[in-house]
Design an enzyme around this catalytic site. Structure first.
Site, PDB file in Angstrom:
ATOM      1  N   ASN A 147      25.175 -23.697   3.214  1.00  0.00           N
ATOM      2  CA  ASN A 147      26.151 -24.638   2.349  1.00  0.00           C
ATOM      3  C   ASN A 147      25.123 -25.989   2.021  1.00  0.00           C
ATOM      4  O   ASN A 147      25.714 -26.913   1.684  1.00  0.00           O
ATOM      5  CB  ASN A 147      27.077 -25.071   3.040  1.00  0.00           C
ATOM      6  CG  ASN A 147      27.101 -25.848   4.550  1.00  0.00           C
ATOM      7  OD1 ASN A 147      25.671 -25.973   4.791  1.00  0.00           O
ATOM      8  ND2 ASN A 147      27.749 -25.621   5.397  1.00  0.00           N
ATOM      9  N   ARG A 285      25.646 -36.645   9.228  1.00  0.00           N
ATOM     10  CA  ARG A 285      26.257 -36.958  10.458  1.00  0.00           C
ATOM     11  C   ARG A 285      26.687 -38.121  10.719  1.00  0.00           C
ATOM     12  O   ARG A 285      26.059 -39.253  10.449  1.00  0.00           O
ATOM     13  CB  ARG A 285      25.604 -36.202  11.983  1.00  0.00           C
ATOM     14  CG  ARG A 285      25.432 -34.732  11.985  1.00  0.00           C
ATOM     15  CD  ARG A 285      26.715 -34.159  12.277  1.00  0.00           C
ATOM     16  NE  ARG A 285      26.546 -32.548  12.258  1.00  0.00           N
ATOM     17  CZ  ARG A 285      26.680 -31.954  11.258  1.00  0.00           C
ATOM     18  NH1 ARG A 285      27.024 -32.250   9.950  1.00  0.00           N
ATOM     19  NH2 ARG A 285      26.685 -30.536  11.230  1.00  0.00           N
ATOM     20  N   GLN A 314      35.232 -35.672  15.413  1.00  0.00           N
ATOM     21  CA  GLN A 314      35.949 -34.881  14.425  1.00  0.00           C
ATOM     22  C   GLN A 314      36.903 -34.048  15.070  1.00  0.00           C
ATOM     23  O   GLN A 314      36.716 -33.383  16.047  1.00  0.00           O
ATOM     24  CB  GLN A 314      34.990 -34.145  13.492  1.00  0.00           C
ATOM     25  CG  GLN A 314      34.221 -35.082  12.541  1.00  0.00           C
ATOM     26  CD  GLN A 314      33.373 -34.334  11.712  1.00  0.00           C
ATOM     27  OE1 GLN A 314      32.576 -35.111  10.876  1.00  0.00           O
ATOM     28  NE2 GLN A 314      33.542 -33.164  11.610  1.00  0.00           N
ATOM     29  N   HIS A 333      35.548 -33.703   6.479  1.00  0.00           N
ATOM     30  CA  HIS A 333      34.621 -33.274   6.498  1.00  0.00           C
ATOM     31  C   HIS A 333      34.512 -32.098   5.631  1.00  0.00           C
ATOM     32  O   HIS A 333      34.683 -30.871   6.164  1.00  0.00           O
ATOM     33  CB  HIS A 333      33.926 -32.885   7.861  1.00  0.00           C
ATOM     34  CG  HIS A 333      32.528 -32.422   8.090  1.00  0.00           C
ATOM     35  ND1 HIS A 333      31.745 -32.159   9.274  1.00  0.00           N
ATOM     36  CD2 HIS A 333      31.741 -31.957   7.272  1.00  0.00           C
ATOM     37  CE1 HIS A 333      30.350 -31.775   9.098  1.00  0.00           C
ATOM     38  NE2 HIS A 333      30.286 -31.614   7.837  1.00  0.00           N
TER      39      HIS A 333
END
Ligand code: NDP
Length: 386
Positions: A147, A285, A314, A333
């Site tokens: 990704n 991050r 998260q 995210h």
């Protein structure tokens, strides 16, 4: 037969999709450096389907059933009564995505006596305690490159959104307004600005490439320098350390892994070295930044904008200050989990599992930790605390 726990985000609130906005996604066979996209023996999903949520199950249900594995798919991952904690004691494999990470702490790893493999269905294995994985000789693997381009596109979108004040302008439209002055009092062109990336790995370099046509001045810092011909082609200015880059850039994007050398690299002290009105984009991050220092810098005007899609923890709690701080362009995210990206990392997860259960080597470019050491790509990009 192995027990595999797969921790995924919840299905959409309106239920698992029955149809999609588009019918196909492009077939991509290799990445910009020539590495091939995942090569499992087969896949049991249609590329473009939602695979990263619980019902999608990364397309692994049929494969697990056919191979006699017990596949437990859950989004319930926090606290001692969570499905993850209850099932962990005899699990052999844990899979999760950085978007909805199963935090594999030293404590959890110690409890999971049968654990042999932790797979990050995506990129970035910092939610696993790599020292603990080393100690227990657990293999950690991620689907490198799956990704990277998805994230690079998100970074470019966020840079443009901040600099051009897109989100507040869109809000005026939704509110029924035509408040042009309100929209443009913070809107600029990107052209001519100095844009720098901290790290020029797969994502950082892809961001630089995508920004080149905007006629900006491009900067980067990294532990290893890019080849001279790439520097020349993109017109890059290299900085030996990030502090030098911070001083000269108008827009800064963070693209390093989170590890002891990079944690909280953005803090009150480093923010103070930047130009007033710097834009910061962080899709790497959340913990690369000191959370409250970011809020202070936006409130004081030291930062003109902050956008990103990575938080800690998260999912972010409802009262996380990044949800409400001024001039933010946050998303949950999502950058690396487009339907396009999911097709690649679901296939990559299956490739890793197939090799693992067949006793075949996992691709070097997927390995983070193996046999008690940082390995493969992990040995290059990560460090563990000494
Ligand atoms: P790469 O491994 O290709 O690139 C990481 C780069 O960071 C490497 O060039 C590495 O340097 C460099 N680096 C490591 N430590 C430092 C340091 N202390 N100072 C400067 N540079 C450093 O990874 P990707 O580009 O694919 O991904 C980067 C990160 O982005 C991931 O680790 C992950 O945390 C995040 N990510 C986020 C996603 C999202 O959905 N938001 C999805 C995918 C990734 P060198 O190689 O020269 O040693």
């Amino acid at each position: 037969m192995a027990k595999i726990i797969c921790v995924l985000y919840d299905d959409p609130v309106d239920g698992y999709p029955k149809t999609y906005a588009r019918d196909t996604i492009p077939v991509i066979k290799s990445y910009p450096d020539g590495q091939t996209t995942p090569t499992p023996s087969a896949i049991d999903f249609k590329p473009g389907e939602l695979l990263g949520s619980v019902s999608g199950a990364l397309g692994l249900k049929k494969w697990a059933k056919d191979n006699g594995h017990q596949l437990i798919v859950t989004s319930d991952k926090e606290g001692p009564n969570s499905t993850l904690d209850k099932e962990l004691h005899d699990a052999e494999v844990v899979i999760s995505q950085p978007f909805w990470p199963a935090y594999m702490t030293a404590e959890r790893i110690a409890k999971a006596k049968n654990l042999k493999l932790i797979v990050t269905a995506g990129i970035g294995s910092d939610h696993t305690d790599l020292e603990a994985a080393n100690k227990h000789k657990i293999t950690v693997a991620e689907v490198t490159y799956c990704n990277s381009i998805s994230v690079a596109e998100h970074v470019v979108m966020m840079i443009l959104s901040l600099v051009r004040n897109y989100i507040p302008s869109h809000d005026w439209v939704r509110k029924g307004g035509w408040n042009i002055a309100d929209c443009v009092e913070r809107a600029y062109d990107l052209e001519g600005l100095h844009v720098g990336t901290v790290a020029a790995g797969r994502i950082g370099t892809a961001v630089l490439r995508r920004l080149k046509p905007f006629d900006v001045k491009l900067h980067y810092t990294d532990r290893h320098r890019l080849p001279a011909d790439v520097e020349k082609e993109l017109g890059l200015t290299f900085h030996e350390n990030r502090e030098d880059l911070f001083k000269v850039c108008d827009v800064i994007t963070l693209n390093t892994p989170l590890h002891p050398e990079t944690e909280h690299m953005i803090n009150d002290k480093t923010l103070a070295t930047m130009k007033r009105g710097t834009y910061l984009v962080n899709t790497a991050r959340g913990k690369l930044c000191d959370r409250d220092a970011i809020v202070r810098a936006l409130e004081s005007g030291q930062l003109a904008g902050y956008a990103g899609d990575v938080w800690y923890p998260q999912p972010a709690p409802k009262d996380h200050p990044w949800r409400t701080m001024p001039h933010e362009g946050m998303t949950p995210h999502t950058s690396g989990t487009t339907l396009s990206a999911q097709a690649r990392y679901a296939a990559g997860t299956r490739e890793i599992l197939e090799n693992f259960f067949a006793g075949k080597p996992i691709r070097d470019e997927y390995l983070i930790v193996q046999g008690g050491h940082l390995a493969g790509v992990g040995a290059h990009s990560y460090s563990v605390a000494k």
